[in-house]
Design a protein around this motif. Structure first.
Motif, PDB file in Angstrom:
ATOM      1  N   ALA A  40       0.839  -1.197   0.000  1.00 44.00           N
ATOM      2  CA  ALA A  40       0.000   0.000   0.000  1.00 44.00           C
ATOM      3  C   ALA A  40       0.872   1.244   0.000  1.00 44.00           C
ATOM      4  O   ALA A  40       2.006   1.234   0.480  1.00 44.00           O
ATOM      5  N   GLY A  41       0.342   2.314  -0.564  1.00 48.47           N
ATOM      6  CA  GLY A  41       1.027   3.601  -0.577  1.00 48.47           C
ATOM      7  C   GLY A  41      -0.010   4.687  -0.793  1.00 48.47           C
ATOM      8  O   GLY A  41      -1.172   4.395  -1.086  1.00 48.47           O
ATOM      9  N   HIS A  42       0.390   5.948  -0.642  1.00 45.16           N
ATOM     10  CA  HIS A  42      -0.578   7.034  -0.826  1.00 45.16           C
ATOM     11  C   HIS A  42      -0.178   7.942  -1.977  1.00 45.16           C
ATOM     12  O   HIS A  42       0.982   7.966  -2.393  1.00 45.16           O
ATOM     13  N   ALA A  43      -1.144   8.703  -2.461  1.00 48.67           N
ATOM     14  CA  ALA A  43      -0.908   9.615  -3.593  1.00 48.67           C
ATOM     15  C   ALA A  43      -0.953  11.054  -3.104  1.00 48.67           C
ATOM     16  O   ALA A  43      -1.957  11.750  -3.253  1.00 48.67           O
ATOM     17  N   GLY A  44       0.129  11.498  -2.476  1.00 48.12           N
ATOM     18  CA  GLY A  44       0.209  12.899  -2.059  1.00 48.12           C
ATOM     19  C   GLY A  44       0.083  13.075  -0.564  1.00 48.12           C
ATOM     20  O   GLY A  44      -0.993  12.885   0.010  1.00 48.12           O
ATOM     21  N   THR A  45       1.177  13.445   0.095  1.00 49.03           N
ATOM     22  CA  THR A  45       1.210  13.607   1.551  1.00 49.03           C
ATOM     23  C   THR A  45       0.334  14.765   2.010  1.00 49.03           C
ATOM     24  O   THR A  45       0.278  15.816   1.374  1.00 49.03           O
ATOM     25  N   LEU A  46      -0.337  14.563   3.147  1.00 46.84           N
ATOM     26  CA  LEU A  46      -0.998  15.638   3.866  1.00 46.84           C
ATOM     27  C   LEU A  46      -0.247  15.874   5.175  1.00 46.84           C
ATOM     28  O   LEU A  46       0.185  14.917   5.832  1.00 46.84           O
ATOM     29  N   ASP A  47      -0.102  17.137   5.580  1.00 50.48           N
ATOM     30  CA  ASP A  47       0.503  17.436   6.873  1.00 50.48           C
ATOM     31  C   ASP A  47      -0.295  16.750   7.979  1.00 50.48           C
ATOM     32  O   ASP A  47      -1.510  16.533   7.838  1.00 50.48           O
ATOM     33  N   ARG A 202      -8.060  18.934   2.316  1.00 47.81           N
ATOM     34  CA  ARG A 202      -8.038  18.620   0.889  1.00 47.81           C
ATOM     35  C   ARG A 202      -9.411  18.062   0.528  1.00 47.81           C
ATOM     36  O   ARG A 202      -9.826  17.027   1.036  1.00 47.81           O
ATOM     37  N   ILE A 203     -10.118  18.770  -0.348  1.00 46.60           N
ATOM     38  CA  ILE A 203     -11.507  18.387  -0.630  1.00 46.60           C
ATOM     39  C   ILE A 203     -11.618  17.455  -1.829  1.00 46.60           C
ATOM     40  O   ILE A 203     -12.591  16.712  -1.934  1.00 46.60           O
ATOM     41  N   TRP A 204     -10.642  17.478  -2.725  1.00 51.97           N
ATOM     42  CA  TRP A 204     -10.572  16.451  -3.764  1.00 51.97           C
ATOM     43  C   TRP A 204      -9.161  16.359  -4.320  1.00 51.97           C
ATOM     44  O   TRP A 204      -8.371  17.297  -4.201  1.00 51.97           O
ATOM     45  N   SER A 205      -8.884  15.190  -4.894  1.00 51.90           N
ATOM     46  CA  SER A 205      -7.574  14.925  -5.491  1.00 51.90           C
ATOM     47  C   SER A 205      -7.795  14.049  -6.706  1.00 51.90           C
ATOM     48  O   SER A 205      -8.161  12.875  -6.566  1.00 51.90           O
ATOM     49  N   GLY A 206      -7.604  14.615  -7.909  1.00 46.12           N
ATOM     50  CA  GLY A 206      -7.911  13.868  -9.120  1.00 46.12           C
ATOM     51  C   GLY A 206      -9.369  13.427  -9.100  1.00 46.12           C
ATOM     52  O   GLY A 206     -10.273  14.239  -8.875  1.00 46.12           O
ATOM     53  N   PRO A 207      -9.644  12.128  -9.251  1.00 47.57           N
ATOM     54  CA  PRO A 207     -11.028  11.650  -9.284  1.00 47.57           C
ATOM     55  C   PRO A 207     -11.631  11.404  -7.906  1.00 47.57           C
ATOM     56  O   PRO A 207     -12.804  11.051  -7.797  1.00 47.57           O
ATOM     57  N   PHE A 208     -10.853  11.575  -6.842  1.00 47.42           N
ATOM     58  CA  PHE A 208     -11.290  11.185  -5.506  1.00 47.42           C
ATOM     59  C   PHE A 208     -11.784  12.387  -4.702  1.00 47.42           C
ATOM     60  O   PHE A 208     -11.134  13.431  -4.666  1.00 47.42           O
ATOM     61  N   ARG A 209     -12.928  12.227  -4.029  1.00 50.28           N
ATOM     62  CA  ARG A 209     -13.579  13.307  -3.289  1.00 50.28           C
ATOM     63  C   ARG A 209     -13.646  12.977  -1.796  1.00 50.28           C
ATOM     64  O   ARG A 209     -13.830  11.823  -1.412  1.00 50.28           O
ATOM     65  N   ALA A 210     -13.529  14.026  -0.965  1.00 48.03           N
ATOM     66  CA  ALA A 210     -13.553  13.820   0.487  1.00 48.03           C
ATOM     67  C   ALA A 210     -14.859  13.201   0.944  1.00 48.03           C
ATOM     68  O   ALA A 210     -14.878  12.352   1.846  1.00 48.03           O
ATOM     69  N   GLU A 211     -15.966  13.600   0.319  1.00 52.31           N
ATOM     70  CA  GLU A 211     -17.263  13.070   0.752  1.00 52.31           C
ATOM     71  C   GLU A 211     -17.410  11.578   0.486  1.00 52.31           C
ATOM     72  O   GLU A 211     -18.293  10.919   1.048  1.00 52.31           O
ATOM     73  N   ASP A 212     -16.550  11.031  -0.372  1.00 50.97           N
ATOM     74  CA  ASP A 212     -16.576   9.592  -0.647  1.00 50.97           C
ATOM     75  C   ASP A 212     -15.601   8.813   0.235  1.00 50.97           C
ATOM     76  O   ASP A 212     -15.528   7.583   0.139  1.00 50.97           O
ATOM     77  N   GLY A 213     -14.847   9.527   1.057  1.00 49.06           N
ATOM     78  CA  GLY A 213     -13.820   8.872   1.858  1.00 49.06           C
ATOM     79  C   GLY A 213     -14.358   8.253   3.130  1.00 49.06           C
ATOM     80  O   GLY A 213     -15.342   8.726   3.719  1.00 49.06           O
ATOM     81  N   LEU A 214     -13.712   7.196   3.576  1.00 44.47           N
ATOM     82  CA  LEU A 214     -14.040   6.559   4.845  1.00 44.47           C
ATOM     83  C   LEU A 214     -13.253   7.206   5.971  1.00 44.47           C
ATOM     84  O   LEU A 214     -12.074   7.565   5.809  1.00 44.47           O
ATOM     85  N   SER A 215     -13.884   7.348   7.127  1.00 40.05           N
ATOM     86  CA  SER A 215     -13.163   7.816   8.308  1.00 40.05           C
ATOM     87  C   SER A 215     -12.353   6.649   8.879  1.00 40.05           C
ATOM     88  O   SER A 215     -12.628   5.471   8.594  1.00 40.05           O
ATOM     89  N   LEU A 216     -11.383   6.961   9.726  1.00 41.79           N
ATOM     90  CA  LEU A 216     -10.611   5.879  10.351  1.00 41.79           C
ATOM     91  C   LEU A 216     -11.471   5.071  11.307  1.00 41.79           C
ATOM     92  O   LEU A 216     -11.245   3.863  11.488  1.00 41.79           O
ATOM     93  N   ASP A 217     -12.483   5.695  11.912  1.00 43.10           N
ATOM     94  CA  ASP A 217     -13.405   4.942  12.766  1.00 43.10           C
ATOM     95  C   ASP A 217     -14.160   3.892  11.949  1.00 43.10           C
ATOM     96  O   ASP A 217     -14.348   2.750  12.394  1.00 43.10           O
TER      97      ASP A 217
END
Length: 301
Positions: A40-47, A202-217
């Motif tokens: 696994a890896g990520h596409a773009g670091t967030l602080d 970050r509200i979107w990155s390429g095709p990916f949107r924050a509202e479609d993201g899963l929380s860690l919980d």
């Protein structure tokens, strides 16, 4: 003999709505554990204090990470006017202050200077390398050094809210390598009042949107279940910016072995970077030349 990786051979993308207080690497490790993924890896670091879209690539999807990294991204952030900090965010020490508070019209006018191809100096507390060392490490050690300016494409930078005289909420769409903290710092300097970031999402990155993201919980709750697998998005979503070509049967066999393979194409230029599919699944990425795709990356799906 190559050592077999531990974990499941799972490929695709899991979009995470990253919380504040965690590094991007910690989020990737959590996703890898929850899905028992080999890679696994990520596409773009967030602080660590930033929130929002962190797209985690799994398995063969890690080969598509550069295409998401290069894609446009959008951020919503709050700038605290009247103060500069040594880290350009609220985590640092205040190093300069001003009583000046520009009005809305002045701020909106200043934003025009940060749109298009600009030169940006990354913060000293950042992961850029200086003579082989991370800038943030040198800064923490009290070293004196300069960070070179680098180009950044800013598609749009607009003011969306002014909660009070001390704060302004902005939204920026930009290309690869943008530092929102540097935008806040430089905007404050342009306005003659100093500035730093207090909130970043970050509200979107390429095709990916924050509202479609899963929380860690949610990831914790669904960990190691088929329900979490259902949220894994196809590898092909990481290739959305590239033209798609279709393999012939003979082309498929050749491409899977890393050789140029015949593809069916239209409206594609000679030498253009493309991806080839067979029955809707990505086979390879490469350059189109005279009816064939010359692969640079081959997917083992």
């Amino acid at each position: 003999m190559a050592r077999k990786r531990k974990g499941r051979d799972i490929s695709g993308w899991l979009v995470v709505d990253k919380p504040a207080g965690l590094t991007s690497t910690a989020v990737v490790n959590k996703v890898r554990w929850a899905l028992q993924a080999q890679k696994a890896g990520h596409a773009g670091t967030l602080d660590p204090e930033a929130t929002g879209v962190l797209a985690v690539a799994l398995g063969e999807a890690t080969k598509t990470v550069p295409y998401i990294t290069e894609a446009l991204k959008a951020y919503e952030f709050t700038v605290r006017l009247g103060q500069a900090t040594n880290t350009d965010d609220a985590e640092g020490e205040v190093i300069a202050q001003s009583d000046a508070r520009p009005d809305d019209a002045t701020i909106k006018e200043a934003l025009h200077g940060f749109v298009g191809e600009i030169m940006q100096v990354p913060p000293k507390y950042s992961a850029v390398k200086i003579d082989g060392q991370r800038a943030y490490k040198l800064a923490r050690d009290g070293e004196t050094f300069e960070v070179e300016a680098r180009p950044l494409w800013v598609e749009e930078l607009v003011m969306i809210e002014r909660p009070d005289a001390d704060h302004v909420v902005l939204e920026m769409t930009c290309g690869k390598g943008g530092y929102v903290r540097a935008i806040a710092r430089d905007l404050g300097a342009a306005l003659g009042c100093f500035g730093h970031v207090t909130r970043l999402r970050r509200i979107w990155s390429g095709p990916f949107r924050a509202e479609d993201g899963l929380s860690l919980d949610e990831i914790d709750r669904l960990a190691r279940t088929p329900e979490l697998d259902a949220f894994v998005r196809p590898l092909e979503e990481g290739l959305g910016e590239l033209p798609e070509l279709h393999c012939t049967d003979v082309g498929l066999a050749r491409l899977k072995n890393g050789n140029p393979g015949m593809v069916i194409a239209s409206d594609v230029e000679y030498g253009e970077e493309c991806w080839a599919s067979y029955d809707g699944r990505a086979v390879a990425v490469g350059r189109y030349k005279a009816g064939e795709l010359h692969p640079s990356r081959v997917f083992n799906q």
